[in-house]
Write an enzyme that holds these catalytic residues in place. Sequence first.
Site, PDB file in Angstrom:
ATOM      1  N   CYS A  56     -29.764 -21.698  36.369  1.00  0.00           N
ATOM      2  CA  CYS A  56     -29.180 -21.950  37.693  1.00  0.00           C
ATOM      3  C   CYS A  56     -29.658 -20.962  38.749  1.00  0.00           C
ATOM      4  O   CYS A  56     -29.317 -21.104  39.922  1.00  0.00           O
ATOM      5  CB  CYS A  56     -27.655 -21.927  37.614  1.00  0.00           C
ATOM      6  SG  CYS A  56     -26.982 -20.276  37.367  1.00  0.00           S
ATOM      7  N   SER A  82     -35.797  -6.526 -17.772  1.00  0.00           N
ATOM      8  CA  SER A  82     -35.617  -7.420 -16.629  1.00  0.00           C
ATOM      9  C   SER A  82     -35.648  -8.861 -17.110  1.00  0.00           C
ATOM     10  O   SER A  82     -35.740  -9.118 -18.311  1.00  0.00           O
ATOM     11  CB  SER A  82     -36.677  -7.155 -15.576  1.00  0.00           C
ATOM     12  OG  SER A  82     -37.934  -7.388 -16.146  1.00  0.00           O
ATOM     13  N   TYR A  88     -22.308  -8.030 -17.067  1.00  0.00           N
ATOM     14  CA  TYR A  88     -23.016  -9.189 -17.603  1.00  0.00           C
ATOM     15  C   TYR A  88     -23.835  -8.885 -18.858  1.00  0.00           C
ATOM     16  O   TYR A  88     -24.606  -9.727 -19.309  1.00  0.00           O
ATOM     17  CB  TYR A  88     -23.925  -9.833 -16.547  1.00  0.00           C
ATOM     18  CG  TYR A  88     -24.910  -8.881 -15.889  1.00  0.00           C
ATOM     19  CD1 TYR A  88     -25.888  -8.226 -16.614  1.00  0.00           C
ATOM     20  CD2 TYR A  88     -24.841  -8.653 -14.512  1.00  0.00           C
ATOM     21  CE1 TYR A  88     -26.779  -7.361 -16.008  1.00  0.00           C
ATOM     22  CE2 TYR A  88     -25.732  -7.793 -13.886  1.00  0.00           C
ATOM     23  CZ  TYR A  88     -26.706  -7.142 -14.643  1.00  0.00           C
ATOM     24  OH  TYR A  88     -27.571  -6.288 -14.035  1.00  0.00           O
ATOM     25  N   ARG A 119     -30.622   1.724 -13.496  1.00  0.00           N
ATOM     26  CA  ARG A 119     -31.619   1.166 -14.403  1.00  0.00           C
ATOM     27  C   ARG A 119     -32.905   1.982 -14.384  1.00  0.00           C
ATOM     28  O   ARG A 119     -33.558   2.146 -15.418  1.00  0.00           O
ATOM     29  CB  ARG A 119     -31.881  -0.279 -13.978  1.00  0.00           C
ATOM     30  CG  ARG A 119     -32.995  -0.954 -14.702  1.00  0.00           C
ATOM     31  CD  ARG A 119     -32.950  -2.446 -14.403  1.00  0.00           C
ATOM     32  NE  ARG A 119     -34.050  -3.121 -15.045  1.00  0.00           N
ATOM     33  CZ  ARG A 119     -35.203  -3.387 -14.451  1.00  0.00           C
ATOM     34  NH1 ARG A 119     -35.381  -3.051 -13.201  1.00  0.00           N
ATOM     35  NH2 ARG A 119     -36.155  -4.004 -15.104  1.00  0.00           N
ATOM     36  N   ASP A 140     -26.924  -9.928  -6.271  1.00  0.00           N
ATOM     37  CA  ASP A 140     -27.916  -9.172  -5.537  1.00  0.00           C
ATOM     38  C   ASP A 140     -27.367  -7.771  -5.296  1.00  0.00           C
ATOM     39  O   ASP A 140     -26.804  -7.470  -4.262  1.00  0.00           O
ATOM     40  CB  ASP A 140     -28.220  -9.876  -4.214  1.00  0.00           C
ATOM     41  CG  ASP A 140     -29.544  -9.434  -3.650  1.00  0.00           C
ATOM     42  OD1 ASP A 140     -30.274  -8.699  -4.348  1.00  0.00           O
ATOM     43  OD2 ASP A 140     -29.855  -9.811  -2.514  1.00  0.00           O
ATOM     44  N   ASP A 159       0.821  -1.214   0.000  1.00  0.00           N
ATOM     45  CA  ASP A 159       0.000   0.000   0.000  1.00  0.00           C
ATOM     46  C   ASP A 159       0.859   1.270   0.000  1.00  0.00           C
ATOM     47  O   ASP A 159       0.553   2.238  -0.693  1.00  0.00           O
ATOM     48  CB  ASP A 159      -0.907   0.038   1.244  1.00  0.00           C
ATOM     49  CG  ASP A 159      -2.016  -0.997   1.136  1.00  0.00           C
ATOM     50  OD1 ASP A 159      -2.050  -1.700   0.100  1.00  0.00           O
ATOM     51  OD2 ASP A 159      -2.824  -1.088   2.070  1.00  0.00           O
ATOM     52  N   CYS A 183     -25.274 -14.573  32.901  1.00  0.00           N
ATOM     53  CA  CYS A 183     -25.504 -15.297  34.139  1.00  0.00           C
ATOM     54  C   CYS A 183     -24.213 -15.231  34.931  1.00  0.00           C
ATOM     55  O   CYS A 183     -23.132 -15.507  34.400  1.00  0.00           O
ATOM     56  CB  CYS A 183     -25.843 -16.748  33.830  1.00  0.00           C
ATOM     57  SG  CYS A 183     -25.572 -17.852  35.227  1.00  0.00           S
ATOM     58  N   CYS A 195     -23.620 -23.085  36.928  1.00  0.00           N
ATOM     59  CA  CYS A 195     -24.633 -23.073  35.867  1.00  0.00           C
ATOM     60  C   CYS A 195     -24.450 -24.227  34.879  1.00  0.00           C
ATOM     61  O   CYS A 195     -23.455 -24.291  34.143  1.00  0.00           O
ATOM     62  CB  CYS A 195     -24.583 -21.738  35.126  1.00  0.00           C
ATOM     63  SG  CYS A 195     -25.906 -21.572  33.929  1.00  0.00           S
ATOM     64  N   CYS A 214     -30.844 -16.177  36.280  1.00  0.00           N
ATOM     65  CA  CYS A 214     -30.579 -17.140  35.207  1.00  0.00           C
ATOM     66  C   CYS A 214     -31.660 -18.215  35.222  1.00  0.00           C
ATOM     67  O   CYS A 214     -31.914 -18.831  36.258  1.00  0.00           O
ATOM     68  CB  CYS A 214     -29.204 -17.765  35.402  1.00  0.00           C
ATOM     69  SG  CYS A 214     -28.894 -19.151  34.294  1.00  0.00           S
ATOM     70  N   LYS A 228     -26.734 -14.642 -10.473  1.00  0.00           N
ATOM     71  CA  LYS A 228     -27.663 -13.517 -10.357  1.00  0.00           C
ATOM     72  C   LYS A 228     -27.250 -12.738  -9.120  1.00  0.00           C
ATOM     73  O   LYS A 228     -27.516 -13.141  -7.984  1.00  0.00           O
ATOM     74  CB  LYS A 228     -29.101 -13.985 -10.258  1.00  0.00           C
ATOM     75  CG  LYS A 228     -30.063 -12.797 -10.284  1.00  0.00           C
ATOM     76  CD  LYS A 228     -31.475 -13.188 -10.604  1.00  0.00           C
ATOM     77  CE  LYS A 228     -32.325 -11.996 -10.988  1.00  0.00           C
ATOM     78  NZ  LYS A 228     -32.249 -10.857 -10.111  1.00  0.00           N
TER      79      LYS A 228
END
Length: 691
Positions: A429, A99, A243, A154, A135, A50, A444, A451, A426, A133
């Site tokens: 216990c 679409s 695409y 779009r 998202d 970097d 707890c 416990c 709790c 596809k």
Amino acid sequence: MQADLFSAGSQTAPEEPDASDPPARAAWLRHELNRHNYAYHVLDDPTVPDAEYDKMFRELQDIEAIHPELLVHDSPTQRVGALALTPFPQVTHTVPMLSLGNGFEDDDIVNFDRRVRDGLESLQEVEYATELKFDGLAINLRYENGVLVEAATRGDGYTGENVTANIRTVQAIPLRLQTAHPPALLDIRGEVMMYKADLAKLNARQREAGGKEFANPRNAAAGSLRQLDSRITAQRTLRFFAYGIGGLEGADMPASHSALLDWYASMNVPVCAERAVVKDAAGLLDFYRRIGEKREGLPYEIDGVVYKVNRADQQRQLGFVSRAPRFAIAHKFPAQEALTTVQDIEVQVGRTGAITPVARLAPVLVGGVTVTNATLHNEDEVRRKDIRIGDTVTVRRAGDVIPEVLAYVPEMRPADARQFVMPTACPVCGSPVVRPEDEAVARCSGGWVKCAAQRKGGLLHFVSRRAMDIEGMGDQLIEQLVDKHIITTAADLYKLGFRALAELDRMADKSAQNVMAALEKSKSTTLARFIYALGIRHVGEATAKELARHFGNLDAVLVASEEQLLEVADVGPVVATSIRNFLDDTMNAELIEQLRAAGVHWPEHVVESTPKPFAGKTFVLTGTLPTLKRDEAAAKIEVAGGKVAGSVSKNTHYVVAGEEAGSKLLKAQELGVAVLDEEGFLNLLANPPAA
Ligand code: IVH
């Protein structure tokens, strides 16, 4: 124009001009920065550190400041703009952005393939390009003579919004196509999205700043592109996959969809590697299943796959129906979200005592699995989302992760919906539940001594695959062993006899034998697994590995002070304190001794803690070494304080080369970097040069 010489053309780096020729120097810097950018943001395979990138970037900025006539719009320095004065102007798409039709069942796909073949009147099988596809958000990138001139959403398919300033900040999108012969006009279509990890980071930042969190990557991408201030968009890591295509002038349309994507890739336009060309419905369904299995492991969200008739002439022949192409279809995965009602909110006690509110739901099918419980994370989340008993809610389930309640539907809230109350004791216990001021989680206070829930949780963690990996020791077995008071601690596991196991419910001689064998096998382990298995708060697998690597043996860990713990990569103050507290507890110290006494063991190393002979030295490994594996050589370098880089530069100190070393070795020789073989490397490690 001299300044454009390098940005447009060849893939190979030209000779490096020096500062006496600013136009050539600027062009060279642009070329190099674009190359590194592509490697970093698209290939995920950085070519330079970097700091080196930053240095070149600043040098280019300086040249452009002194010689404004050398500043070009597609310079890598020109990605980030400023606050826009007007909201996004409308853009009319020259070719509408349509679409896709959807299919869910196998039959829908078989029918699609039949319709395609009928439409083509073809007796032969049809070739399909298959892809994911994504998202995210569809976007049109307009390149004129290879330069990005406009980016638009779009919208309704005919008109979208001009989001050019924001799109220019997306590092993965080239400002100029990497080709000597760009078309006069090219509309590249694809999806802008945010990777899962980047969304998690963004949400963490938003949470800290008291801002709004994004429910999914699509919302995050859309929200980021609709920023009036592109400096904000620039801080969010967006990605892009191409695409499709809109307008094209001055070049021939590639003969197939796969050729189109190959063309894009050749111009450094990001194209997803998860694509294929297959034949007939069986090929499509096979792709669907293959991707379905991979889905969780992908770094980004997809909601299905897309099939497109591959040949462009066949696509034209098939044409469109209403607003979707006849030649393509989306095959969606089952929805991962569903609506149901909250019948109750109870709490669960985890191995660290953390009390988690859990919604008991009316059974509902989500992504093909019936869900009856979903986590609400913690008390604050319940309040923030305002989920009440009786509410109708959306639940989400993704892969192996625990289903969660996302939100309630306000219109459907009954008048008698009840709020959740965090218990003060709790439920397992009876110990008081405490919640430190600065923490989101109530716990707890009983600890594993009091416990049973914490004991069970701790034991389940101890035996789990990534810890001691005791096969056959599942939750039902642990449940019985703890409830019947046969075991209390992990050390008791190794005292279990065959009879005691065989007599438990759902156990037989054979399964008891298997568990005995698994217990015996688990005794031979690694220090990292052992540390992880202890279940120290804040010590996950990665931290356990770092601790093991840093200290080499358990006794060194046991006596390490908080300051010494802080020297371990991955360990901060909270973690160091947590480790020390755990080890200072006599019960834990005893447990560790009992486990060792029971025969649990691992290879121990003596690590000289202070000397770091390779501190500040950068190594590059290339080729196959005669005995050392790449990982082993890298570990040796890192333990000695050195760094391992992926490519050779002026900042490289040593190149360790084995058989079949390639371009890195040549580069090293060219730059005069010291080259070592394995023997030389081991010698250096044994007799490091004085700092
Ligand atoms: S092709 C004419 N390919 O899905 C076909 N779309 O319903 C136009 N999408 O708005 C779209 N991944 O946002 C295509 N591999 C892919 C896609 C994809 C995601 C989205 C896109 C589009 C919607 C279509």
